[in-house]
Design an enzyme around this catalytic site. Structure first.
Site, PDB file in Angstrom:
ATOM      1  N   GLU A  10      34.585  39.560  50.367  1.00  0.00           N
ATOM      2  CA  GLU A  10      34.373  40.072  49.008  1.00  0.00           C
ATOM      3  C   GLU A  10      34.678  41.560  48.973  1.00  0.00           C
ATOM      4  O   GLU A  10      34.631  42.236  50.016  1.00  0.00           O
ATOM      5  CB  GLU A  10      32.914  39.847  48.594  1.00  0.00           C
ATOM      6  CG  GLU A  10      32.494  38.406  48.518  1.00  0.00           C
ATOM      7  CD  GLU A  10      33.335  37.600  47.541  1.00  0.00           C
ATOM      8  OE1 GLU A  10      33.427  37.976  46.369  1.00  0.00           O
ATOM      9  OE2 GLU A  10      33.930  36.586  47.963  1.00  0.00           O
ATOM     10  N   ARG A  44      50.065  50.524  38.651  1.00  0.00           N
ATOM     11  CA  ARG A  44      51.073  51.089  39.565  1.00  0.00           C
ATOM     12  C   ARG A  44      50.993  50.508  40.973  1.00  0.00           C
ATOM     13  O   ARG A  44      51.847  50.776  41.813  1.00  0.00           O
ATOM     14  CB  ARG A  44      50.923  52.607  39.621  1.00  0.00           C
ATOM     15  CG  ARG A  44      51.423  53.283  38.335  1.00  0.00           C
ATOM     16  CD  ARG A  44      51.711  54.740  38.580  1.00  0.00           C
ATOM     17  NE  ARG A  44      50.482  55.462  38.902  1.00  0.00           N
ATOM     18  CZ  ARG A  44      49.677  55.991  37.979  1.00  0.00           C
ATOM     19  NH1 ARG A  44      49.973  55.899  36.709  1.00  0.00           N
ATOM     20  NH2 ARG A  44      48.593  56.634  38.328  1.00  0.00           N
ATOM     21  N   LYS A  55      26.677  30.570  46.109  1.00  0.00           N
ATOM     22  CA  LYS A  55      27.307  29.240  46.146  1.00  0.00           C
ATOM     23  C   LYS A  55      26.236  28.152  46.236  1.00  0.00           C
ATOM     24  O   LYS A  55      26.361  27.088  45.608  1.00  0.00           O
ATOM     25  CB  LYS A  55      28.262  29.164  47.334  1.00  0.00           C
ATOM     26  CG  LYS A  55      29.477  30.076  47.169  1.00  0.00           C
ATOM     27  CD  LYS A  55      30.205  30.270  48.485  1.00  0.00           C
ATOM     28  CE  LYS A  55      31.450  31.116  48.303  1.00  0.00           C
ATOM     29  NZ  LYS A  55      32.024  31.575  49.573  1.00  0.00           N
ATOM     30  N   VAL A 109      43.465  36.222  45.121  1.00  0.00           N
ATOM     31  CA  VAL A 109      43.461  34.896  44.494  1.00  0.00           C
ATOM     32  C   VAL A 109      44.506  34.810  43.376  1.00  0.00           C
ATOM     33  O   VAL A 109      45.286  33.846  43.301  1.00  0.00           O
ATOM     34  CB  VAL A 109      42.044  34.547  43.963  1.00  0.00           C
ATOM     35  CG1 VAL A 109      42.050  33.160  43.335  1.00  0.00           C
ATOM     36  CG2 VAL A 109      41.015  34.618  45.082  1.00  0.00           C
ATOM     37  N   GLU A 165      35.895  25.199  40.226  1.00  0.00           N
ATOM     38  CA  GLU A 165      36.054  24.563  41.539  1.00  0.00           C
ATOM     39  C   GLU A 165      36.199  25.583  42.664  1.00  0.00           C
ATOM     40  O   GLU A 165      35.692  25.399  43.773  1.00  0.00           O
ATOM     41  CB  GLU A 165      37.287  23.644  41.518  1.00  0.00           C
ATOM     42  CG  GLU A 165      37.480  22.826  42.769  1.00  0.00           C
ATOM     43  CD  GLU A 165      36.317  21.881  43.044  1.00  0.00           C
ATOM     44  OE1 GLU A 165      36.154  20.920  42.306  1.00  0.00           O
ATOM     45  OE2 GLU A 165      35.567  22.129  44.012  1.00  0.00           O
ATOM     46  N   GLY A 167      40.408  32.694  51.347  1.00  0.00           N
ATOM     47  CA  GLY A 167      41.812  33.046  51.573  1.00  0.00           C
ATOM     48  C   GLY A 167      42.669  32.629  50.392  1.00  0.00           C
ATOM     49  O   GLY A 167      42.280  31.800  49.560  1.00  0.00           O
TER      50      GLY A 167
HETATM   51  P1  NDP Z   1      40.730  41.136  44.795  1.00  0.00           P
HETATM   52  O1  NDP Z   1      39.891  42.364  44.951  1.00  0.00           O
HETATM   53  O2  NDP Z   1      41.794  40.869  45.766  1.00  0.00           O
HETATM   54  O3  NDP Z   1      41.390  41.127  43.334  1.00  0.00           O
HETATM   55  C1  NDP Z   1      40.694  41.530  42.185  1.00  0.00           C
HETATM   56  C2  NDP Z   1      41.707  41.701  41.068  1.00  0.00           C
HETATM   57  O4  NDP Z   1      41.009  42.038  39.870  1.00  0.00           O
HETATM   58  C3  NDP Z   1      42.711  42.823  41.331  1.00  0.00           C
HETATM   59  O5  NDP Z   1      43.998  42.438  40.931  1.00  0.00           O
HETATM   60  C4  NDP Z   1      42.216  43.974  40.455  1.00  0.00           C
HETATM   61  O6  NDP Z   1      43.243  44.820  39.988  1.00  0.00           O
HETATM   62  C5  NDP Z   1      41.658  43.169  39.291  1.00  0.00           C
HETATM   63  N1  NDP Z   1      40.687  43.966  38.549  1.00  0.00           N
HETATM   64  C6  NDP Z   1      39.579  44.585  39.018  1.00  0.00           C
HETATM   65  N2  NDP Z   1      38.969  45.266  38.027  1.00  0.00           N
HETATM   66  C7  NDP Z   1      39.720  45.073  36.904  1.00  0.00           C
HETATM   67  C8  NDP Z   1      39.636  45.551  35.579  1.00  0.00           C
HETATM   68  N3  NDP Z   1      38.645  46.354  35.191  1.00  0.00           N
HETATM   69  N4  NDP Z   1      40.572  45.158  34.695  1.00  0.00           N
HETATM   70  C9  NDP Z   1      41.590  44.343  35.080  1.00  0.00           C
HETATM   71  N5  NDP Z   1      41.730  43.868  36.347  1.00  0.00           N
HETATM   72  C10 NDP Z   1      40.805  44.237  37.238  1.00  0.00           C
HETATM   73  O7  NDP Z   1      39.693  39.926  44.726  1.00  0.00           O
HETATM   74  P2  NDP Z   1      39.963  38.405  45.122  1.00  0.00           P
HETATM   75  O8  NDP Z   1      41.236  37.936  44.566  1.00  0.00           O
HETATM   76  O9  NDP Z   1      39.686  38.238  46.566  1.00  0.00           O
HETATM   77  O10 NDP Z   1      38.718  37.688  44.386  1.00  0.00           O
HETATM   78  C11 NDP Z   1      38.726  37.442  42.992  1.00  0.00           C
HETATM   79  C12 NDP Z   1      37.569  36.504  42.657  1.00  0.00           C
HETATM   80  O11 NDP Z   1      37.727  35.282  43.369  1.00  0.00           O
HETATM   81  C13 NDP Z   1      36.183  37.035  43.038  1.00  0.00           C
HETATM   82  O12 NDP Z   1      35.252  36.579  42.092  1.00  0.00           O
HETATM   83  C14 NDP Z   1      35.912  36.369  44.383  1.00  0.00           C
HETATM   84  O13 NDP Z   1      34.552  36.229  44.661  1.00  0.00           O
HETATM   85  C15 NDP Z   1      36.554  35.031  44.158  1.00  0.00           C
HETATM   86  N6  NDP Z   1      36.960  34.300  45.347  1.00  0.00           N
HETATM   87  C16 NDP Z   1      37.711  34.922  46.311  1.00  0.00           C
HETATM   88  C17 NDP Z   1      38.138  34.226  47.410  1.00  0.00           C
HETATM   89  C18 NDP Z   1      38.939  34.848  48.492  1.00  0.00           C
HETATM   90  O14 NDP Z   1      39.138  34.184  49.528  1.00  0.00           O
HETATM   91  N7  NDP Z   1      39.428  36.074  48.334  1.00  0.00           N
HETATM   92  C19 NDP Z   1      37.786  32.805  47.583  1.00  0.00           C
HETATM   93  C20 NDP Z   1      37.022  32.237  46.489  1.00  0.00           C
HETATM   94  C21 NDP Z   1      36.625  32.977  45.432  1.00  0.00           C
HETATM   95  P3  NDP Z   1      44.108  45.738  40.994  1.00  0.00           P
HETATM   96  O15 NDP Z   1      44.892  44.775  41.828  1.00  0.00           O
HETATM   97  O16 NDP Z   1      44.967  46.563  40.101  1.00  0.00           O
HETATM   98  O17 NDP Z   1      43.116  46.513  41.785  1.00  0.00           O
HETATM   99  N1  HSE Z   2      34.119  35.956  50.609  1.00  0.00           N
HETATM  100  C1  HSE Z   2      34.082  34.555  50.423  1.00  0.00           C
HETATM  101  C2  HSE Z   2      34.005  33.872  51.758  1.00  0.00           C
HETATM  102  C3  HSE Z   2      35.319  34.107  49.683  1.00  0.00           C
HETATM  103  O1  HSE Z   2      34.299  34.513  52.766  1.00  0.00           O
HETATM  104  O2  HSE Z   2      33.644  32.700  51.817  1.00  0.00           O
HETATM  105  C4  HSE Z   2      35.292  32.648  49.333  1.00  0.00           C
HETATM  106  O3  HSE Z   2      34.353  32.387  48.342  1.00  0.00           O
END
Ligand code: NDP
Ligand code: HSE
Length: 440
Positions: A193, A51, A208, A17, A132, A307
């Protein structure tokens, strides 16, 4: 000439995201800035692993592994919490709100667990919490409920709220493909997730549903107070049986309020939907939500529910709203959480008040008298059978029995399931699906 104000944004999380937000905000910034009358600066980004190679490249000087430093940076006005989880994410969110900043979040698990505390903190310190992206990815369902449908009370909201599960169910149905390989693909596509059990066991949809129930009814319903069932026990045989009966299968969240008794029920479960209905034909990562309001009637929202791009669209919409609140103050009042009408007062419906038709698949010993024993257990709980299909089972000397029921209540069905599982002739844990009678 007056100077254009600068609004600095911090991202905590730069995964699926976060990178989407950076990419699309960078692309659309000039247009947004014109509309907002402010410069938007992506100031700092926190990640876990400095990294790690990332598809979206950003200057190293903007990166830190200290999320709290981003949340409390005095120069940053808008903090986007895009890490996930309920530990550090909560601390970061509260720290930013206590400093009067606006926080944008996609984190439904966090809102469901700590929403009351988060909104109270935003209220107390004059900041805003915008969310949102937390429900249905790119579909602006929070805005629809909060703004577009503000004239309504909501007797029923239901739909597909988890993109991963809908993707898996669609692939299972269309390609007869094994569950594990489809789940791996959903993860690769960035839909799932970090803990995929949240998706496939129904908890993400429950989070949700809790957010929508709060928006619509002003009460926080915890997932443990709901019926929550996932998709991990559904097999290709269930799709074939459902098709024979004229149905498709979707994981649905259902939020129903009876305004006469003032009872609310919130549940998440795989549901058989008539194969011609609109929602039964919403496939892949798409979500669909049917919202029935007492003034507007039924409205339907369909779009990508997970996504990178769809979610970034929702996060950027919140960033724009947060910037607009900073620029115009309380002029943009309707979107602010503290203006939500208090609609408390409803109580949760007990299981004996939740009515449904059911689909039951039993793997039984292929012996005389088994069907009679099953029917007797069901009759003992006043469950009336509507249809029976018997198929050969993959297990030797076994048969697959598929029964549908007339309308029964949840309490009776749970007792039936418990007693059926105790029968010596039932050799696997029964699979129970609901039949959705939504008529829209
Ligand atoms: P990702 O696992 O792809 O990304 C998580 C990010 O958080 C990574 O960049 C990670 O760092 C960083 N992170 C984790 N722990 C720490 C920490 N201790 N300190 C600093 N940074 C940290 O997750 P998503 O992007 O998929 O999801 C993020 C949020 O959005 C979640 O709450 C999810 O439920 C929500 N969401 C996701 C959707 C999706 O389609 N993916 C849709 C709607 C909501 P690093 O990259 O270095 O590991
Ligand atoms: N894991 C969630 C899904 C991401 O598949 O709907 C969006 O909230």
């Amino acid at each position: 000439m007056s100077e254009i104000p600068v609004i600095k944004i911090g991202l905590c999380g730069f995964g699926t995201v976060g990178q989407g937000v950076w990419k699309h905000l960078t692309r659309s910034r000039a247009d947004l800035e014109k509309r907002l009358g402010a410069r938007l600066v992506l100031h700092r980004v926190a990640v876990h692993n400095l990294r790690k190679q990332r598809l979206v490249k950003i200057p190293a000087a903007r990166l830190t592994d200290d999320a709290m430093a981003v949340a409390t940076d005095p120069g940053i006005q808008i903090v986007c919490e895009l890490m996930g989880g309920t530990g550090l994410a909560r601390e970061v969110t509260l720290a930013a709100l206590r400093l009067g900043k606006s926080v944008v979040s996609a984190n439904k698990a966090l809102i469901c667990a700590h929403g009351a505390e988060i909104f109270a903190t935003a209220r107390k310190h004059g900041g805003h919490f915008l969310f949102e992206a937390s429900v249905a990815g790119g579909i602006p369902i929070i805005k629809a409920l909060r703004e577009g449908l503000v004239a309504n009370r909501f007797p029923r909201i239901y739909g597909i709220l988890n993109g991963t599960c809908n993707y898996i169910l669609t692939q299972m149905e269309e390609q007869d493909a094994p569950y594990e390989s489809i789940l791996a693909e959903a993860k690769r596509l960035g839909y799932a997730e970090a803990d995929e059990a949240l998706d496939v066991k129904g908890w993400d949809a429950a989070h949700k549903a809790a957010v929508l129930a709060w928006l619509a009814h002003g009460v926080w319903v915890k997932p443990r107070q709901m019926v929550v069932e996932g998709i991990d026990r559904i097999t290709p045989a269930d799709f074939k049986n459902a098709a024979t009966l004229g149905f498709g299968i979707k994981l649905l969240a259902v939020i129903v309020r009876d305004f006469d008794t003032d009872e609310l029920s919130v549940r998440v479960h795989p549901t058989l939907l008539p194969e011609g209905s609109v929602i039964a034909n919403v496939n892949g990562v798409y979500n669909a939500i049917s919202v029935t309001g007492d003034v507007v009637g039924t409205t339907l929202y369909i779009g990508r529910g997970a996504g990178q791009d769809a979610t970034a669209s929702a996060v950027i919409s919140d960033i724009a709203d947060a910037a607009s609140l900073l620029r115009c103050g309380r002029g943009a009042q309707l979107i602010a959480d503290e203006t939500l009408p208090a609609r408390n007062g409803c109580k949760l419906a007990p299981p004996e008040h939740i009515l449904c038709r059911y689909y039951l698949r039993l793997t039984v010993r292929d012996q005389p008298g088994v069907l009679a024993r099953v029917a007797s257990v069901m009759a003992g709980h006043h469950i009336s059978i509507a249809s029976v299909i018997q198929n050969p089972s993959e297990t030797a000397d076994a048969a697959s029995l598929v029964l549908t029921t007339h309308q029964s209540h949840e309490k009776a069905m749970r007792s039936t399931l418990r007693d059926l599982a105790r029968l010596a002739s039932v050799i696997e844990v029964p699979v129970l699906l609901r039949i959705g009678d939504f008529n829209d």
